[in-house]
Design an enzyme around this catalytic site. Structure first.
Site, PDB file in Angstrom:
ATOM      1  N   GLY A 261       9.868  52.020  69.041  1.00  0.00           N
ATOM      2  CA  GLY A 261      11.246  52.327  69.393  1.00  0.00           C
ATOM      3  C   GLY A 261      12.112  51.993  68.197  1.00  0.00           C
TER       4      GLY A 261
ATOM      5  N   ARG B  44      24.663  40.936  77.912  1.00  0.00           N
ATOM      6  CA  ARG B  44      24.815  41.664  76.655  1.00  0.00           C
ATOM      7  C   ARG B  44      26.030  42.578  76.706  1.00  0.00           C
ATOM      8  NH1 ARG B  44      23.518  46.820  75.039  1.00  0.00           N
ATOM      9  NH2 ARG B  44      22.207  47.383  76.798  1.00  0.00           N
TER      10      ARG B  44
ATOM     11  N   HIS C 296      19.230  47.445  83.906  1.00  0.00           N
ATOM     12  CA  HIS C 296      19.418  48.116  82.636  1.00  0.00           C
ATOM     13  C   HIS C 296      18.784  47.412  81.456  1.00  0.00           C
ATOM     14  CE1 HIS C 296      21.418  50.762  79.862  1.00  0.00           C
ATOM     15  NE2 HIS C 296      22.122  49.806  79.312  1.00  0.00           N
TER      16      HIS C 296
ATOM     17  N   ARG D  13      29.953  44.167  81.617  1.00  0.00           N
ATOM     18  CA  ARG D  13      29.181  44.837  82.664  1.00  0.00           C
ATOM     19  C   ARG D  13      28.918  43.971  83.881  1.00  0.00           C
ATOM     20  NH1 ARG D  13      25.131  47.903  78.478  1.00  0.00           N
ATOM     21  NH2 ARG D  13      26.746  49.341  77.808  1.00  0.00           N
TER      22      ARG D  13
ATOM     23  N   HIS E 175      23.713  47.583  84.924  1.00  0.00           N
ATOM     24  CA  HIS E 175      24.768  48.419  84.352  1.00  0.00           C
ATOM     25  C   HIS E 175      25.564  49.028  85.497  1.00  0.00           C
ATOM     26  CE1 HIS E 175      26.862  51.523  82.175  1.00  0.00           C
ATOM     27  NE2 HIS E 175      26.371  51.096  81.021  1.00  0.00           N
TER      28      HIS E 175
ATOM     29  N   PHE F 252      34.491  50.076  73.728  1.00  0.00           N
ATOM     30  CA  PHE F 252      33.391  49.752  74.622  1.00  0.00           C
ATOM     31  C   PHE F 252      33.705  48.436  75.303  1.00  0.00           C
ATOM     32  CE2 PHE F 252      29.108  51.143  75.634  1.00  0.00           C
ATOM     33  CZ  PHE F 252      29.130  52.437  75.181  1.00  0.00           C
TER      34      PHE F 252
ATOM     35  N   LEU G 237      21.435  56.586  83.878  1.00  0.00           N
ATOM     36  CA  LEU G 237      22.644  55.975  83.352  1.00  0.00           C
ATOM     37  C   LEU G 237      23.730  56.970  82.988  1.00  0.00           C
ATOM     38  CD1 LEU G 237      23.456  53.039  82.588  1.00  0.00           C
ATOM     39  CD2 LEU G 237      23.268  53.821  80.239  1.00  0.00           C
TER      40      LEU G 237
ATOM     41  N   GLU H 108      28.688  53.626  79.453  1.00  0.00           N
ATOM     42  CA  GLU H 108      29.989  52.987  79.454  1.00  0.00           C
ATOM     43  C   GLU H 108      30.968  53.752  78.565  1.00  0.00           C
ATOM     44  OE1 GLU H 108      29.536  48.709  79.366  1.00  0.00           O
ATOM     45  OE2 GLU H 108      31.040  48.711  77.788  1.00  0.00           O
TER      46      GLU H 108
ATOM     47  N   GLN I  32      20.598  42.523  82.946  1.00  0.00           N
ATOM     48  CA  GLN I  32      21.886  43.200  83.054  1.00  0.00           C
ATOM     49  C   GLN I  32      21.787  44.387  84.006  1.00  0.00           C
ATOM     50  OE1 GLN I  32      23.815  45.594  79.639  1.00  0.00           O
ATOM     51  NE2 GLN I  32      25.085  43.800  79.972  1.00  0.00           N
TER      52      GLN I  32
HETATM   53  C1  LIG Z   1      19.848  54.719  79.415  1.00  0.00           C
HETATM   54  C2  LIG Z   1      20.112  53.644  78.417  1.00  0.00           C
HETATM   55  C3  LIG Z   1      21.249  53.700  77.615  1.00  0.00           C
HETATM   56  C4  LIG Z   1      21.508  52.720  76.672  1.00  0.00           C
HETATM   57  N1  LIG Z   1      22.616  52.811  75.885  1.00  0.00           N
HETATM   58  C5  LIG Z   1      22.839  51.877  74.936  1.00  0.00           C
HETATM   59  C6  LIG Z   1      23.949  51.984  74.062  1.00  0.00           C
HETATM   60  O1  LIG Z   1      24.734  52.925  74.123  1.00  0.00           O
HETATM   61  N2  LIG Z   1      24.132  51.022  73.135  1.00  0.00           N
HETATM   62  C7  LIG Z   1      23.283  49.969  73.006  1.00  0.00           C
HETATM   63  O2  LIG Z   1      23.472  49.154  72.125  1.00  0.00           O
HETATM   64  N3  LIG Z   1      22.198  49.853  73.813  1.00  0.00           N
HETATM   65  C8  LIG Z   1      21.966  50.784  74.772  1.00  0.00           C
HETATM   66  N4  LIG Z   1      20.872  50.654  75.597  1.00  0.00           N
HETATM   67  C9  LIG Z   1      19.904  49.584  75.349  1.00  0.00           C
HETATM   68  C10 LIG Z   1      19.012  49.942  74.180  1.00  0.00           C
HETATM   69  O3  LIG Z   1      18.856  51.327  74.118  1.00  0.00           O
HETATM   70  C11 LIG Z   1      17.630  49.326  74.281  1.00  0.00           C
HETATM   71  O4  LIG Z   1      17.734  47.990  74.606  1.00  0.00           O
HETATM   72  C12 LIG Z   1      16.911  49.447  72.957  1.00  0.00           C
HETATM   73  O5  LIG Z   1      16.889  50.781  72.554  1.00  0.00           O
HETATM   74  C13 LIG Z   1      15.507  48.890  73.021  1.00  0.00           C
HETATM   75  O6  LIG Z   1      14.837  49.220  71.829  1.00  0.00           O
HETATM   76  P1  LIG Z   1      13.409  48.643  71.510  1.00  0.00           P
HETATM   77  O7  LIG Z   1      13.042  49.175  70.172  1.00  0.00           O
HETATM   78  O8  LIG Z   1      13.413  47.183  71.699  1.00  0.00           O
HETATM   79  O9  LIG Z   1      12.459  49.245  72.640  1.00  0.00           O
HETATM   80  P2  LIG Z   1      12.086  50.755  73.052  1.00  0.00           P
HETATM   81  O10 LIG Z   1      12.909  51.765  72.385  1.00  0.00           O
HETATM   82  O11 LIG Z   1      12.021  50.755  74.523  1.00  0.00           O
HETATM   83  O12 LIG Z   1      10.637  50.930  72.459  1.00  0.00           O
HETATM   84  C14 LIG Z   1       9.531  50.271  72.979  1.00  0.00           C
HETATM   85  C15 LIG Z   1       8.327  50.715  72.203  1.00  0.00           C
HETATM   86  O13 LIG Z   1       7.230  49.879  72.516  1.00  0.00           O
HETATM   87  C16 LIG Z   1       6.104  50.650  72.780  1.00  0.00           C
HETATM   88  N5  LIG Z   1       5.248  49.871  73.695  1.00  0.00           N
HETATM   89  C17 LIG Z   1       5.582  49.311  74.873  1.00  0.00           C
HETATM   90  N6  LIG Z   1       4.516  48.676  75.396  1.00  0.00           N
HETATM   91  C18 LIG Z   1       3.503  48.846  74.528  1.00  0.00           C
HETATM   92  C19 LIG Z   1       2.147  48.438  74.499  1.00  0.00           C
HETATM   93  N7  LIG Z   1       1.603  47.732  75.495  1.00  0.00           N
HETATM   94  N8  LIG Z   1       1.389  48.808  73.450  1.00  0.00           N
HETATM   95  C20 LIG Z   1       1.905  49.555  72.436  1.00  0.00           C
HETATM   96  N9  LIG Z   1       3.175  49.954  72.419  1.00  0.00           N
HETATM   97  C21 LIG Z   1       3.958  49.597  73.447  1.00  0.00           C
HETATM   98  C22 LIG Z   1       6.610  51.949  73.326  1.00  0.00           C
HETATM   99  O14 LIG Z   1       5.688  52.978  73.063  1.00  0.00           O
HETATM  100  C23 LIG Z   1       7.887  52.134  72.515  1.00  0.00           C
HETATM  101  O15 LIG Z   1       7.590  52.792  71.306  1.00  0.00           O
HETATM  102  C24 LIG Z   1      20.616  51.637  76.544  1.00  0.00           C
HETATM  103  C25 LIG Z   1      19.482  51.573  77.348  1.00  0.00           C
HETATM  104  C26 LIG Z   1      19.226  52.547  78.283  1.00  0.00           C
HETATM  105  C27 LIG Z   1      18.032  52.438  79.149  1.00  0.00           C
END
Ligand SMILES: Cc1cc2nc3c(=O)[nH]c(=O)nc-3n(C[C@H](O)[C@H](O)[C@H](O)COP(=O)(O)OP(=O)(O)OC[C@H]3O[C@@H](n4cnc5c(N)ncnc54)[C@H](O)[C@@H]3O)c2cc1C
Ligand code: SF4
Ligand code: FES
Lengths: 595, 263
Positions: A14, A403, A362, A295, A251, A116, A261, A264, A249
């Site tokens: 991600g 958050r 969320h 939130r 939302h 925001f 979602l 916001e 959190q």
């Molecule tokens: C609908 C929505 C809207 C949002 N809007 C905002 C916003 O506007 N602004 C903001 O700041 N935040 C926002 N957030 C929060 C934010 O998007 C997330 O918290 C953030 O993107 C998480 O990123 P990450 O890289 O930690 O995880 P993710 O992007 O969830 O990535 C997780 C990764 O881990 C991998 N993975 C998981 N388990 C395993 C495993 N067992 N083995 C191998 N790989 C694995 C998956 O394949 C994926 O690639 C939003 C969240 C949601 C749900």
């Protein structure tokens, strides 16, 4: 045993994982293991924005941002970490722009910014425009841009590899004060290749966990089906503590009944909430910033409105998000995706009709504890050399008990980058820790026990019961009774989990099997969350105890730390030890949180 | 995209809501037959159809029906999915013969009096049931160099870009790489070497970005035998795109850019 050897292994692709990979990949031999194709990661679902005090449209500075983050988190934020994040935010946004991210622009061609919740000028005086954005698909553009740059730098991906175990060894060590302790060392990870069903061991000097959140413990959630808390659960099972897991959190604006979602950003652009009487009820709960209050406050206000009979719809179980006073052209320019969600999934036309909404699970504020370098801690202060975590799976802690919107896209970029750099630097000087013979044995046992299980319970049924209970009892409002009830349900679900069976016994693309493994992670995480929630007898941020409605700084101004420990007992739950960790203060004294 | 930051109008503290506002009422339920194309080389080299009779609700999507099958009837039915609301690109499939995302296709919008058929997208090797090998698709994507290339020194702050220049490529930034377009293209079905619409869409995103300096290189790549000229403008791709991207228009603009450059 198939063993691959890399300097750095990153778990998850991600935002956090790929930001780390871009740094680490240029410094050390790096592999990214991800259970989804990188561009499927849930960072792509993020809508509203990523904040940084660029001051492109009005006066702003990183100190105000730090303050807002700490106050928004109800003072459970580690202030050193918040300061790092707010300072480095500016470069984090500029880095993305340079990588190609198509931000919306001001008439002068600068990165545009919008309001925001909880982001204010001069310590709460008025809302400030701090969120940088690309329409309402900021997360999509971040994920795409980071993937594009991974392609550019030839980052090596192992797509659809599920990491199921972390290889940790313990060595006898002595602290400076002479006391003996067990030092954890990391040797690599064990993964399951979805396509072939084969187990692969990855030996690495550094491992970075970036596996995202755990929203699927709840039924109503904005999170993807695949956000099952794998990284947290894997670490926990290997004796690594989890910090602040009681803080989730909710939302405010999930599409009613679905949880999808609506950012916001809608309220940032001027939308407001109304109850069944057509009243803009946030004027009562947060007179100064109203609908742009943080939130937790908005979500609770909505739930209260519903509880007091002012909900809408046939079951009076939601409130309305009203955009009808906004220009359709403005809506189209700034909020195209989310208005389409309302049309597609609820059949509501946001130009002319208010949209039914209700709080949706969320974001996990808690996770694997790290310091500001992204190094994972095995207790309150002992670093595990070579182990890093960043993003939603981690807890640095910049979000404290709640958050602020746009602070997570920021978190993944700032701490993803840091973790990538430090992981690579560590790998340059460290040696490999030897992978013990039979390192994959536990994973093989886990996978085969699921494949060969021939019980009578269905995975989907158990998961549904878990999610229903969590929604009913561990959501916006919590009480001792609701939490105890949940622990009983979880205990019985864990018992029944031993008696499952799956239908797909094959090797290829066996998602039936993996859903069962993921349910195991969910059950562990739900239990930790609920135990931690039960022990925090106060209300703070996202954690609201009806039986203890006030914040209690004298007793609870501290992080919670949950450990797996066979010899311990946390209330009725055997095998979990709950401890605390002091909050880091630099310059902000806790104040009453009013908006 | 307008970038003016006008103060939003202050909405009324209280309004009279129209009766029945926000929709609601009983969600209607109905019965469907879902026909799923099955293939698992571990079991048999032959593909087959399996039929499932299900009771579903008015708000359900095809993905909900597939989940119901997997969770309650046959756990071995295999498909990819993650976000469940049309943003991750995991679940493009052929639904009643048309490429769509299962999570964005409401059952009530289909003819439920007849069986609903679900098959894997075409032109990519089927791995199991609805899961195809996406590697060839991502390979084409990588070949168009999908990243910003800029010469000259980096500014200390952001590069400037006017709202109009930003708008120029807005449409093609929406792509979620779901492959619905590419796998609906008859040229791609017969010639797997063809870059396909998605790769061209992603090239467009950079060619028309005022900050990018590698347009010529990209146009060179797309001027290849397997590039834009293979497109026969059948419009399948535009119809298939779940993000509403005007794929055919983007391809036409790239073709035009190749020609202009030549002259
Ligand atoms: C609908 C929505 C809207 C949002 N809007 C905002 C916003 O506007 N602004 C903001 O700041 N935040 C926002 N957030 C929060 C934010 O998007 C997330 O918290 C953030 O993107 C998480 O990123 P990450 O890289 O930690 O995880 P993710 O992007 O969830 O990535 C997780 C990764 O881990 C991998 N993975 C998981 N388990 C395993 C495993 N067992 N083995 C191998 N790989 C694995 C998956 O394949 C994926 O690639 C939003 C969240 C949601 C749900
Ligand atoms: S252009 Fe549309 S259909 Fe094609 S891959 Fe992108 S989002 Fe999917
Ligand atoms: S599941 Fe993500 S697009 Fe359908």
């Amino acid at each position: 045993m198939q063993v691959h050897k890399y300097d750095v292994v990153i778990v998850g692709a991600g935002g956090a994982g790929m930001r780390a990979a871009i740094e680490s990949g240029q410094r050390a031999r790096t592999a990214v293991l991800t259970k989804l194709y990188p561009t499927r990661s849930h960072t792509g679902a993020a809508q509203g924005g990523m904040c940084a005090a660029l001051a492109n449209v009005e006066e702003d500075n990183w100190e105000w941002h730090t303050f807002d983050t700490i106050k928004g988190g109800d003072y459970l934020v580690d202030q050193d970490a918040a300061e790092v994040m707010a300072k480095e935010a500016i470069d984090a946004v500029l880095d993305l722009e340079k990588m190609g991210l198509p931000f919306n622009r001001t008439p002068e061609g600068r990165i545009d910014q919008r309001r925001f919740g909880g982001h204010t000028r001069d310590h709460g005086k008025a809302p400030v425009r701090r969120a940088c954005y690309a329409a309402d698909r900021t997360g999509h553009m971040i994920l795409q841009t980071l993937y594009q740059n991974c392609v550019k730098h030839n980052v090596e991906f192992y797509n659809e590899y599920y990491v199921l175990d972390l290889l940790v060894l313990e060595e006898d060590a002595v602290r400076e004060d002479g006391t003996a302790y067990k030092q954890k060392r990391v040797a690599g990870v064990v993964s399951y290749d979805l396509a072939s069903g084969e187990i692969h061991v990855f030996q690495a000097k550094s491992v970075v966990f970036a596996s995202g959140g755990v929203g699927k413990v709840f039924k109503t959630t904005s999170n993807a089906h695949t956000l099952t808390g794998d990284g947290m659960a894997i670490a926990f099972r290997r004796g690594i503590p989890l910090e602040d897991m009681e803080f989730v959190q909710f939302h405010p604006t999930g599409l009613a009944g679905l949880g999808i979602l609506l950012s916001e950003a809608a309220r940032g652009e001027g939308a407001i909430l109304r109850n069944s009487e057509g009243e803009r009820f946030m004027e009562r709960y947060a007179p100064t910033i109203k609908d742009l209050a943080p939130r937790d406050i908005v979500a609770r206000s909505m739930a209260l409105e519903v509880r007091e009979g002012r909900g809408c719809g046939p079951n009076k179980d939601y409130v309305l998000l009203d955009l009808t006073h906004l220009e359709p052209a403005h809506i189209d320019a700034k909020l195209p995706d989310i208005t389409e969600f309302a049309r597609t999934y609820l059949g509501v036309e946001p130009y002319t009709e208010p949209v039914p909404v209700f709080p949706t699970a969320h974001y996990a504020m808690g996770g694997i504890p790290t310091n500001i370098k992204g190094e994972v801690l095995q207790d309150n202060d002992t670093v595990i050399p070579g182990l890093y975590a960043a993003g939603e799976v981690a807890c640095v802690s910049v979000h404290g008990s709640n958050r602020l919107g746009t602070n997570s896209l920021l978190d993944i970029n700032v701490f993803g980058k840091r973790a990538g750099i430090y992981a690579a630097e560590y790998a340059q000087t460290a040696d490999f820790v030897e992978v013990p013979e039979g390192a994959d044995a536990d994973t093989i046992r886990l996978v085969e026990s699921v494949r060969n299980a021939n019980g009578t319970e269905r995975v989907a049924q158990l998961r549904k019961e878990l999610q229903d209970t969590m929604d009913a009892n561990v959501q916006v409002f919590r009480t001792e009774q609701s939490l105890n009830e949940t622990l009983n349900v979880i205990a019985s679900l864990r018992e029944r989990y031993r008696n499952i069976s799956i239908q797909d016994k094959g090797k290829r693309f066996n998602l039936d099997l993996l859903e069962a493994v993921e349910l195991g992670f969910l059950l562990d995480m739900a239990q930790v969350m609920t135990v931690a929630a039960l022990h925090r007898k106060e209300s703070r941020g996202g954690h609201f105890r009806e039986d203890y409605p006030d914040r209690d700084d004298a007793n609870y101004m501290q992080h919670s730390m949950a450990y797996l420990d066979d010899t311990a007992q946390a209330g009725t739950v055997a095998g979990i030890r709950l401890d605390t960790k002091p909050v880091v203060f630099t310059r902000y004294e806790p104040m009453v949180r009013k908006y | 995209m307008t970038a003016q930051n006008t103060e939003p109008v202050e909405p009324a503290s209280k309004v009279d809501l129209a009766p029945g506002v926000g929709g609601g009422g009983e969600i209607p339920s109905f019965d469907i037959t879902l026909k799923v194309r099955r293939y698992n080389p571990e079991v048999s080299e032959e593909a087959r159809w399996d039929e499932f009779k299900l009771t579903m609700y008015g708000t359900d999507r095809v993905l909900d029906a597939l989940h119901k099958v997997k969770w309650e009837h046959d756990g071995s039915v295999s498909f990819r999915r993650s976000c469940a609301h049309g943003v991750c690109g995991s679940d493009a499939m052929r639904i009643n013969g048309r490429n769509r995302l299962a999570c964005k296709t409401l059952l009530k919008d289909l003819d439920t009096s007849k069986p609903i058929t679900v098959e894997p997208i075409k032109g990519l090797p089927v791995e199991k049931d609805l899961i195809v090998d996406m590697e060839p698709f991502f390979q084409s994507y990588r070949e168009i160099m999908p990243f910003l290339i800029s010469s000259g020194h980096e500014p200390t702050r952001e590069r400037l870009q006017s709202p109009e220049d930003r708008e120029r490529f807005d449409d093609t930034t929406k792509c979620i790489l779901c492959a619905a377009c590419t796998s609906s293209c008859p040229v791609f079905w017969t010639d797997g070497q063809y870059f396909g619409p998605a790769a061209i869409v992603n090239a467009h995103r950079f060619i028309f970005d005022s900050r990018d300096d590698a347009g010529d290189m990209r146009l060179e790549i797309l001027n290849d035998r397997e590039g834009v000229w293979r497109c026969r403008t059948t419009f399948n791709c535009s119809e298939a795109c779940p993000r509403g991207i005007q794929v055919t228009k983007a391809i036409a603009e790239v073709k035009q850019a190749v020609l202009n450059r030549r002259i």
